[in-house]
Design a protein around this motif. Structure first.
Motif, PDB file in Angstrom:
ATOM      1  N   LEU A  72      25.246 -60.577  -2.410  1.00  0.00           N
ATOM      2  CA  LEU A  72      26.546 -60.249  -1.837  1.00  0.00           C
ATOM      3  C   LEU A  72      27.559 -59.962  -2.939  1.00  0.00           C
ATOM      4  N   GLY A  73      27.611 -60.845  -3.928  1.00  0.00           N
ATOM      5  CA  GLY A  73      28.546 -60.633  -5.028  1.00  0.00           C
ATOM      6  C   GLY A  73      28.239 -59.371  -5.811  1.00  0.00           C
ATOM      7  N   GLY A  74      26.953 -59.107  -6.007  1.00  0.00           N
ATOM      8  CA  GLY A  74      26.564 -57.888  -6.702  1.00  0.00           C
ATOM      9  C   GLY A  74      26.984 -56.648  -5.947  1.00  0.00           C
ATOM     10  N   TYR A  75      26.821 -56.697  -4.620  1.00  0.00           N
ATOM     11  CA  TYR A  75      27.232 -55.541  -3.811  1.00  0.00           C
ATOM     12  C   TYR A  75      28.743 -55.356  -3.893  1.00  0.00           C
ATOM     13  N   LEU A  76      29.488 -56.437  -3.776  1.00  0.00           N
ATOM     14  CA  LEU A  76      30.945 -56.332  -3.826  1.00  0.00           C
ATOM     15  C   LEU A  76      31.416 -55.782  -5.172  1.00  0.00           C
ATOM     16  N   ALA A  77      30.830 -56.264  -6.266  1.00  0.00           N
ATOM     17  CA  ALA A  77      31.243 -55.810  -7.595  1.00  0.00           C
ATOM     18  C   ALA A  77      30.892 -54.342  -7.811  1.00  0.00           C
ATOM     19  N   ALA A  78      29.644 -53.974  -7.512  1.00  0.00           N
ATOM     20  CA  ALA A  78      29.229 -52.583  -7.686  1.00  0.00           C
ATOM     21  C   ALA A  78      29.964 -51.669  -6.711  1.00  0.00           C
ATOM     22  N   GLY A  79      30.182 -52.164  -5.484  1.00  0.00           N
ATOM     23  CA  GLY A  79      30.916 -51.376  -4.500  1.00  0.00           C
ATOM     24  C   GLY A  79      32.364 -51.169  -4.911  1.00  0.00           C
ATOM     25  N   GLY A  80      32.968 -52.186  -5.488  1.00  0.00           N
ATOM     26  CA  GLY A  80      34.330 -52.038  -5.984  1.00  0.00           C
ATOM     27  C   GLY A  80      34.409 -51.010  -7.099  1.00  0.00           C
ATOM     28  N   ALA A  81      33.443 -51.056  -8.011  1.00  0.00           N
ATOM     29  CA  ALA A  81      33.403 -50.075  -9.091  1.00  0.00           C
ATOM     30  C   ALA A  81      33.230 -48.670  -8.532  1.00  0.00           C
ATOM     31  N   GLY A  82      32.360 -48.534  -7.530  1.00  0.00           N
ATOM     32  CA  GLY A  82      32.143 -47.229  -6.925  1.00  0.00           C
ATOM     33  C   GLY A  82      33.392 -46.687  -6.256  1.00  0.00           C
ATOM     34  N   ALA A  83      34.115 -47.543  -5.533  1.00  0.00           N
ATOM     35  CA  ALA A  83      35.336 -47.104  -4.851  1.00  0.00           C
ATOM     36  C   ALA A  83      36.411 -46.690  -5.847  1.00  0.00           C
ATOM     37  N   ILE A  84      36.566 -47.455  -6.916  1.00  0.00           N
ATOM     38  CA  ILE A  84      37.543 -47.087  -7.944  1.00  0.00           C
ATOM     39  C   ILE A  84      37.130 -45.780  -8.613  1.00  0.00           C
ATOM     40  N   ASN A  85      35.828 -45.600  -8.820  1.00  0.00           N
ATOM     41  CA  ASN A  85      35.327 -44.343  -9.384  1.00  0.00           C
ATOM     42  C   ASN A  85      35.665 -43.161  -8.472  1.00  0.00           C
ATOM     43  N   HIS A  86      35.523 -43.342  -7.157  1.00  0.00           N
ATOM     44  CA  HIS A  86      35.913 -42.298  -6.208  1.00  0.00           C
ATOM     45  C   HIS A  86      37.382 -41.930  -6.396  1.00  0.00           C
ATOM     46  N   TYR A  87      38.225 -42.923  -6.601  1.00  0.00           N
ATOM     47  CA  TYR A  87      39.657 -42.670  -6.780  1.00  0.00           C
ATOM     48  C   TYR A  87      39.919 -41.905  -8.076  1.00  0.00           C
ATOM     49  N   LEU A  88      39.337 -42.365  -9.168  1.00  0.00           N
ATOM     50  CA  LEU A  88      39.592 -41.744 -10.469  1.00  0.00           C
ATOM     51  C   LEU A  88      39.012 -40.337 -10.567  1.00  0.00           C
ATOM     52  N   ASP A  89      37.903 -40.099  -9.881  1.00  0.00           N
ATOM     53  CA  ASP A  89      37.219 -38.811  -9.986  1.00  0.00           C
ATOM     54  C   ASP A  89      37.558 -37.848  -8.846  1.00  0.00           C
ATOM     55  N   ARG A  90      38.559 -38.169  -8.047  1.00  0.00           N
ATOM     56  CA  ARG A  90      38.784 -37.364  -6.842  1.00  0.00           C
ATOM     57  C   ARG A  90      39.149 -35.913  -7.162  1.00  0.00           C
ATOM     58  N   ASP A  91      39.894 -35.665  -8.248  1.00  0.00           N
ATOM     59  CA  ASP A  91      40.236 -34.284  -8.599  1.00  0.00           C
ATOM     60  C   ASP A  91      39.010 -33.510  -9.073  1.00  0.00           C
ATOM     61  N   ARG A  92      38.165 -34.171  -9.863  1.00  0.00           N
ATOM     62  CA  ARG A  92      36.922 -33.527 -10.291  1.00  0.00           C
ATOM     63  C   ARG A  92      36.003 -33.301  -9.099  1.00  0.00           C
ATOM     64  N   ASP A  93      35.916 -34.295  -8.238  1.00  0.00           N
ATOM     65  CA  ASP A  93      35.040 -34.193  -7.069  1.00  0.00           C
ATOM     66  C   ASP A  93      35.412 -33.008  -6.183  1.00  0.00           C
ATOM     67  N   ALA A  94      36.708 -32.675  -6.136  1.00  0.00           N
ATOM     68  CA  ALA A  94      37.164 -31.563  -5.289  1.00  0.00           C
ATOM     69  C   ALA A  94      36.624 -30.225  -5.789  1.00  0.00           C
ATOM     70  N   ARG A  95      36.212 -30.163  -7.055  1.00  0.00           N
ATOM     71  CA  ARG A  95      35.715 -28.904  -7.623  1.00  0.00           C
ATOM     72  C   ARG A  95      34.190 -28.854  -7.683  1.00  0.00           C
ATOM     73  N   MET A  96      33.532 -29.884  -7.151  1.00  0.00           N
ATOM     74  CA  MET A  96      32.074 -29.922  -7.181  1.00  0.00           C
ATOM     75  C   MET A  96      31.523 -29.819  -5.763  1.00  0.00           C
ATOM     76  N   ALA A  97      30.568 -28.913  -5.577  1.00  0.00           N
ATOM     77  CA  ALA A  97      29.992 -28.715  -4.246  1.00  0.00           C
ATOM     78  C   ALA A  97      29.352 -29.997  -3.725  1.00  0.00           C
ATOM     79  N   ARG A  98      28.773 -30.788  -4.612  1.00  0.00           N
ATOM     80  CA  ARG A  98      28.062 -31.992  -4.219  1.00  0.00           C
ATOM     81  C   ARG A  98      28.992 -33.091  -3.726  1.00  0.00           C
ATOM     82  N   THR A  99      30.251 -33.070  -4.159  1.00  0.00           N
ATOM     83  CA  THR A  99      31.141 -34.202  -3.901  1.00  0.00           C
ATOM     84  C   THR A  99      32.423 -33.832  -3.161  1.00  0.00           C
ATOM     85  N   ARG A 100      32.620 -32.572  -2.837  1.00  0.00           N
ATOM     86  CA  ARG A 100      33.907 -32.167  -2.261  1.00  0.00           C
ATOM     87  C   ARG A 100      34.135 -32.692  -0.837  1.00  0.00           C
ATOM     88  N   SER A 101      33.082 -33.221  -0.214  1.00  0.00           N
ATOM     89  CA  SER A 101      33.250 -33.777   1.136  1.00  0.00           C
ATOM     90  C   SER A 101      33.426 -35.289   1.128  1.00  0.00           C
TER      91      SER A 101
END
Length: 312
Positions: A72-101
């Motif tokens: 559970l703790g591992g999921y929360l920690a890795a999930g938190g990192a993933g969510a923050i990564n989504h926030y930081l990379d959102r401008d880059r993600d908008a220019r990539m076909a794989r991540t723009r959705s």
């Protein structure tokens, strides 16, 4: 008339049609988007390395409660990192076909809400692991989260084509969390699972980067295929695959593992290196995809072999 009323009610605000079978509450879609922010597919492999390492550290088997709390703790920690990564990379993600959705890019979730969600998960992970497992496991989980967010995503990713090599240390932390959770401490032997994930990360990720090189070029991220070219990337994949194959057998000669693990390490390492050599000799998308998928199976099977060897 009834059919018309039914069709109209199926399109009421706050619901969506799914496969024509009826409305799905908007709340379920929102929950699904928040789960997407945690990158669950990636986490499943991280949790496998964590739990397998717990049995390497304690062959008698940690208490089931400890395993579940650590997961559970591992999921929360890795999930938190993933969510923050989504926030930081959102401008880059908008220019990539794989991540723009992705949820933050498409506007289904407000970016600040995604950031708050990620930070909240990280804090919850630290507190939960501290209270239910031990402080060392909690601190290591936070080190992995902070390393992924600040060292890899914010610093190395936009700076150097070696980003995944250095930043890969964050992805190699889960085995250390598992070891600390099972024993309450770390020993020199704990570095072997860490090192295997560390050296596995570059060939795994570079195989993927060959498939989405154009996306990285559009975003300006200096991934190895963009900066050094595909031929150099394939050469580096071979070098790291051979290094990984050689490194993975060493723990069998230090006394940590026995014959079951050694046989698995030799066979899996030979197969992985063989696919890397084939990718270099016969480059193409099919070969890169084959190596990428095989790398996932390689790590999962190798860690299962570790646990099995120690338990038996």
């Amino acid at each position: 008339m009834e059919a018309g009323v039914g069709a109209q009610s199926a399109r009421t605000p706050g619901s969506r049609l799914v496969d024509g079978v009826g409305p799905r509450p908007l709340a379920l879609a929102v929950v699904r988007d928040y789960i997407t922010l945690t990158k669950p597919r990636i986490i499943s492999l991280l949790l496998l390395t964590t739990v397998a390492t717990m049995f390497v550290a304690d062959p008698a088997g940690p208490p089931v409660s400890t395993i579940l709390w650590t997961m559970l703790g591992g999921y929360l920690a890795a999930g938190g990192a993933g969510a923050i990564n989504h926030y930081l990379d959102r401008d880059r993600d908008a220019r990539m076909a794989r991540t723009r959705s992705r949820p933050l890019v498409s506007g289904r979730i407000e970016p600040v809400h995604g950031l708050v969600f990620g930070v909240t998960l990280g804090i919850a992970a630290f507190l939960q692991l501290w209270l239910t497992v031990n402080l060392l496991a909690a601190a290591l989980a936070m080190a992995g989260l902070l390393g992924y967010v600040f060292v890899y995503t914010m610093w190395l990713k936009p700076l150097t084509p070696q980003n995944i090599v250095i930043g890969g240390a964050a992805g190699a932390v889960p085995p250390l969390v598992g070891w600390a959770a099972a024993t309450g401490s770390l020993s020199a032997d704990a570095l072997w699972p860490f090192a295997i994930v560390f050296f596995w990360t570059p060939p795994h990720f570079w195989a993927l980067s060959l498939l989405i090189k154009d996306d990285y070029a559009r975003t300006g991220v200096p991934m190895l295929p963009v900066v050094k070219g595909e031929a150099e990337t394939r050469r580096q994949i071979v070098l790291y695959s051979l290094l990984l194959a050689g490194l993975s057998v060493i723990p069998a000669f230090t006394g940590l593992f026995g014959g079951i693990y050694l046989a698995a390490a030799v066979l899996l390492g030979a197969g992985f290196a063989g696919l890397a050599l084939r990718l270099r000799a016969r480059p193409g998308r099919a070969a890169a995809l084959r190596l990428y998928l095989a790398s996932l199976a390689y790590l999962a099977l190798l860690f299962c072999a570790m646990a099995l060897d120690r338990v038996i």
